[in-house]
Design an enzyme around this catalytic site. Sequence first.
Site, PDB file in Angstrom:
ATOM      1  N   ASP A  10       6.230   1.967   6.603  1.00 56.93           N
ATOM      2  CA  ASP A  10       4.964   1.786   6.661  1.00 56.93           C
ATOM      3  C   ASP A  10       4.101   2.862   5.648  1.00 56.93           C
ATOM      4  O   ASP A  10       3.642   3.573   5.907  1.00 56.93           O
ATOM      5  CB  ASP A  10       4.158   2.047   7.897  1.00 56.93           C
ATOM      6  CG  ASP A  10       2.699   1.431   7.870  1.00 56.93           C
ATOM      7  OD1 ASP A  10       2.620   0.614   7.134  1.00 56.93           O
ATOM      8  OD2 ASP A  10       2.110   1.740   8.764  1.00 56.93           O
ATOM      9  N   GLU A  55      -4.992   1.349   2.527  1.00 59.97           N
ATOM     10  CA  GLU A  55      -4.746   0.495   3.754  1.00 59.97           C
ATOM     11  C   GLU A  55      -5.010   0.907   5.242  1.00 59.97           C
ATOM     12  O   GLU A  55      -5.395   0.086   5.992  1.00 59.97           O
ATOM     13  CB  GLU A  55      -3.530  -0.354   3.574  1.00 59.97           C
ATOM     14  CG  GLU A  55      -3.193  -1.547   4.345  1.00 59.97           C
ATOM     15  CD  GLU A  55      -2.705  -1.253   5.784  1.00 59.97           C
ATOM     16  OE1 GLU A  55      -2.646  -2.043   6.752  1.00 59.97           O
ATOM     17  OE2 GLU A  55      -2.315  -0.182   6.047  1.00 59.97           O
ATOM     18  N   GLU A  56      -4.490   2.186   5.378  1.00 59.55           N
ATOM     19  CA  GLU A  56      -4.320   2.656   6.879  1.00 59.55           C
ATOM     20  C   GLU A  56      -5.857   2.840   7.142  1.00 59.55           C
ATOM     21  O   GLU A  56      -5.826   2.876   8.465  1.00 59.55           O
ATOM     22  CB  GLU A  56      -3.509   3.765   6.655  1.00 59.55           C
ATOM     23  CG  GLU A  56      -1.943   3.676   6.443  1.00 59.55           C
ATOM     24  CD  GLU A  56      -1.220   3.010   7.460  1.00 59.55           C
ATOM     25  OE1 GLU A  56      -1.819   2.733   8.524  1.00 59.55           O
ATOM     26  OE2 GLU A  56      -0.083   2.546   7.290  1.00 59.55           O
ATOM     27  N   HIS A  60       0.912  -1.368  -0.004  1.00 60.58           N
ATOM     28  CA  HIS A  60       0.043   0.154  -0.217  1.00 60.58           C
ATOM     29  C   HIS A  60       0.877   1.086   0.021  1.00 60.58           C
ATOM     30  O   HIS A  60       1.920   1.438   0.794  1.00 60.58           O
ATOM     31  CB  HIS A  60      -0.838  -0.061   1.171  1.00 60.58           C
ATOM     32  CG  HIS A  60      -0.309   0.225   2.638  1.00 60.58           C
ATOM     33  ND1 HIS A  60      -0.009   1.382   3.288  1.00 60.58           N
ATOM     34  CD2 HIS A  60       0.122  -0.625   3.488  1.00 60.58           C
ATOM     35  CE1 HIS A  60       0.573   1.431   4.327  1.00 60.58           C
ATOM     36  NE2 HIS A  60       0.568  -0.090   4.597  1.00 60.58           N
ATOM     37  N   GLU A  92       4.819  -5.088   4.053  1.00 62.68           N
ATOM     38  CA  GLU A  92       4.220  -4.287   5.065  1.00 62.68           C
ATOM     39  C   GLU A  92       5.174  -3.486   6.030  1.00 62.68           C
ATOM     40  O   GLU A  92       6.408  -3.891   5.877  1.00 62.68           O
ATOM     41  CB  GLU A  92       3.108  -4.844   6.055  1.00 62.68           C
ATOM     42  CG  GLU A  92       1.560  -4.544   5.735  1.00 62.68           C
ATOM     43  CD  GLU A  92       1.408  -3.155   6.075  1.00 62.68           C
ATOM     44  OE1 GLU A  92       2.331  -2.223   6.397  1.00 62.68           O
ATOM     45  OE2 GLU A  92       0.174  -2.679   5.832  1.00 62.68           O
ATOM     46  N   HIS A 137       3.898   5.106  12.673  1.00 60.75           N
ATOM     47  CA  HIS A 137       3.105   6.075  12.650  1.00 60.75           C
ATOM     48  C   HIS A 137       3.322   7.482  13.396  1.00 60.75           C
ATOM     49  O   HIS A 137       2.441   8.134  13.684  1.00 60.75           O
ATOM     50  CB  HIS A 137       1.514   5.408  13.164  1.00 60.75           C
ATOM     51  CG  HIS A 137       0.993   4.435  12.315  1.00 60.75           C
ATOM     52  ND1 HIS A 137      -0.219   3.923  12.831  1.00 60.75           N
ATOM     53  CD2 HIS A 137       1.111   4.010  11.248  1.00 60.75           C
ATOM     54  CE1 HIS A 137      -0.718   3.078  11.903  1.00 60.75           C
ATOM     55  NE2 HIS A 137       0.355   3.126  10.926  1.00 60.75           N
TER      56      HIS A 137
END
EC number: 3.4.-.-
Length: 962
Positions: free
Chosen positions: A181, A215-216, A169, A241, A314
């Site tokens: 990520d 995706e997130e 993604h 991922e 994140h």
Amino acid sequence: MVSSRRGFNPIAFTPWPVTILSSLVYLALIIPIIVVHHLVPPAPKESPAGVDLEEAWHDLQHLTRQYHPYNSHSNDEVHQWLLKRIHAISATSARSESQSGPEVFVFDDNQTNLTFSSAGVAATAITGVYFESRNIVVYIRGTEDEPGEWWKSPDGEPSGKGGVLVNAHYDSVSTGYGATDNGVGVITTLQLLKYFTTPGHYPRKGLVLLFNNGEEDFLNGAYAYSQHPMSKFTHTFLNLEGAGAGGRAVLFRSTDTEVTRFYGKSEHPFGTVLARDAFKLKFIRSETDYHVFDGVFGMRGLDVAFMEPRSRYHTDQDDARHTSIDSVWHMLSAAITTTEGLVSYTGDAFDGDSGDGGKLNNGIGTLGVWFDFFGSSFAVFQLNTLFGHSVALLVVAPLLLIITSVALFAVDKMYMFSMYTYISESGGQVSLYGLRGMFRFPLILGISTALTIALAFLIMKVNPFIIYSSPYAVWSMMLSTCMFFAWFISCVADFARPSALHRAYSFSWMFGIMWVFLVIATVYQKQHGIASSYFIVFYFAGVAVATWISYLELFGLPKTQDYARRQGRLSDRTPSSDSHFLAPSADELPSSSSAAGRDFNPEDVEDEEPTESTSLLRGQQRTTFANYASARGSQESNISNQGNNSLHPKDHRLEQKWSIYLMSSAWILQFLLVAPIVIILLGQLGLFLTSATYQIGADGGSQLVIYIGIAVLSVLILLPLFPFIHRFTYHIPTFLLFILIGTLVYNLTAFPFSHSNRLKLAFVQEMDLATGNNQASLVGVEPYIHDAVHAIPSVQDGKISCTSHGYGGRTKCSWPGLKPKVAEGPYKDWVSYNISKTKDDKITRFEVSGKNTRACKLLFDSPIADFHVQGSVVDKRLPHTGPKGVSEIRLWSRNWENTWTVDVEWTKKNSERTGKVMCLWSDDNDLHVIPELDLARKFAPWWVAITKLRDGLVEGSYSFKL
């Protein structure tokens, strides 16, 4: 002639050999395990054929220049950039080819949409989702694929063998740059395009590269792929991922043994089946696109991801600066090997009836077991194989010990479990002291384990977050505690009641304990498909053989009757109430030819004649524990031996007198049978578990479980030392005592966070567009959330409200925030909506639109029965509602300021039809757009990292009541 000094045996069961050899084995294995776990194999200086590492690194830097969540303008820029890169790579490969290369088809999916629900994906109530795809799909036709463009036909179906999907993604979260990520996954997929369009690497089976978007926010892009024609073609997949921010790429999950074997051929495989079981048992709550490909589509494949440190996950530290080209190469090399194996495979393992209700005809896989060795080799085998070995060990090992015990009784050499024996001729009783030390092991194990676990509760009470930045301080404390107290208790017991059977009884207890563990593990293997108990199988196998060796050693002893006759003769000549402490002299030792090769004959041994050089202290009992070590050393210098180094050394002559006939070197074989495999398997498992969990406390995870887990693993890792630990010198345990004191003080008093391990606090700003009131909030753990909130200049003490926030006992602190500037015009115009009734009173139509956004929501105070978004596709494989209805509808559009038309069907229970219409804003690439978030980032303590709480950083809403 009798030698005055005993020959030196470097592997004798004496303090120095035991201490040095066992310590060297532990250090020689633990150090490489730690190094391998943390150091990433270096990338090659020259890029291998078919890839360009320098190009990949530049692509990563470009991709991560800005936050690029789905609901941001920078996401559109990334989308366009990816299309350019894909076409550029395809064109470059075509120009460089002297022969006709594979056909490459690029699909910019701007048509697909889908309505589905969160049932089975998230832990929250059922949430309906409408999503419009922004995926990019690239198909590289395999050399054995059927020609033609079957996907252009509405009912077109692929023929031949199924293809391979590689997914990554390209959206990030709103508070992270997305380097790992999932930037590394994206550029890896770009390099796979380059690799498989390079001469010499053309795929035999078709390869589909999916750059999915969304995706997130709910695995939306993967769900949308279900509506693309290529989803009918792909039978296997590799999902790339990132759940951390660097390090090694880990094999998170795999559907079966067959597909895992391709990953196992990687140059540096890394991972364990434990991760898959953790997902299966819901210990890991987050999900990846793997869930959709496996659980929804029925595809067979793997999940490869970065997993640590989660403190950067994140956040703004998930950037190119905090990863490396080595990490890029680790994922890329694994992806090349795995994908090349899958696209080159011509067998039928991934074709045929799958038995899953017709999802895909991709065959049936077998549950697997896998784990790496030092990041350089990989073990892969079927769970059925593990189960078969488990059952065999459960049956064969006890039978072998029973048969051996019966044989020992038959030849009159079973000294274990025997208190005394009788002299057949005279009827006299002679003590064997065979029960001495029988219950010592459970005492040592129980106390050392209890003290180690007690420290887990102490740390949890005083400084529960210390593991967040100092996991090795916790490990050192636990290991030192277990080792020191096990040694101390062993020495006290050995001083009070020396026993040559300590080893045999310890292994017997370990055998019983591990047998019970293996029974439990075997049940879970069969009934629940849990494979992470593989280490118990190896553990038990080593312990079983080591225990058997202890029993076999007894065959080298004299028959108990012969021993009794000899002791009867000696007691007649040396009457003493303490005669059981007397040891045979040097002349009483059997010669090398007779020690273990024939039965004991009392006539073969002559008494030593006392001389003027005979020690007056010979055979005397120790009187103080302080002289424990020195007594052993002085005894060694006073003992003579006839050159037989295979016998039990006489410096432990306070043990049972018959122990001189035990093999002195057998311990090293037992130790090597148990310790190395335990250290390797449990050491790697322990570090893997630590990396996966040591920072989950910030997300509300239970840290007590982590501390207890480390305590238990520490005991299991050191358990192979317990049968020998009474032979350790004081040097290493004393050193570990100082380590224990130092780490305990540190763990109780040190501040738990650092620049590299910041505490994550989640931000959201909620705005009531009807009144203009807004509340900025941070969500985190006590007591640190209060320090962070009070550091923000806009916060006024009297207006802070802190309440409990859901899972994990986190706290949400809110305060009136500065008004955001996420859209132009008055804030009342940021969200537009219209509610109208239809002919059917149960159905209400909502028309919703938001300024400068493409994400809105409908929230209902009580669940609705059903809903339909105009223009949406509904897939029967993906139900969008459930028996208890829908409490929330999430609306995603590929276009900005889109208007959604949603028909909502109420239930009979909806007497009051109330809820909220809400839109979301997630673009924070420009300063002053969300000023409260800017202040939080700037003024929060240095040990705080700001991340998102929900899909939107700003949520603007209107309440409705019908």
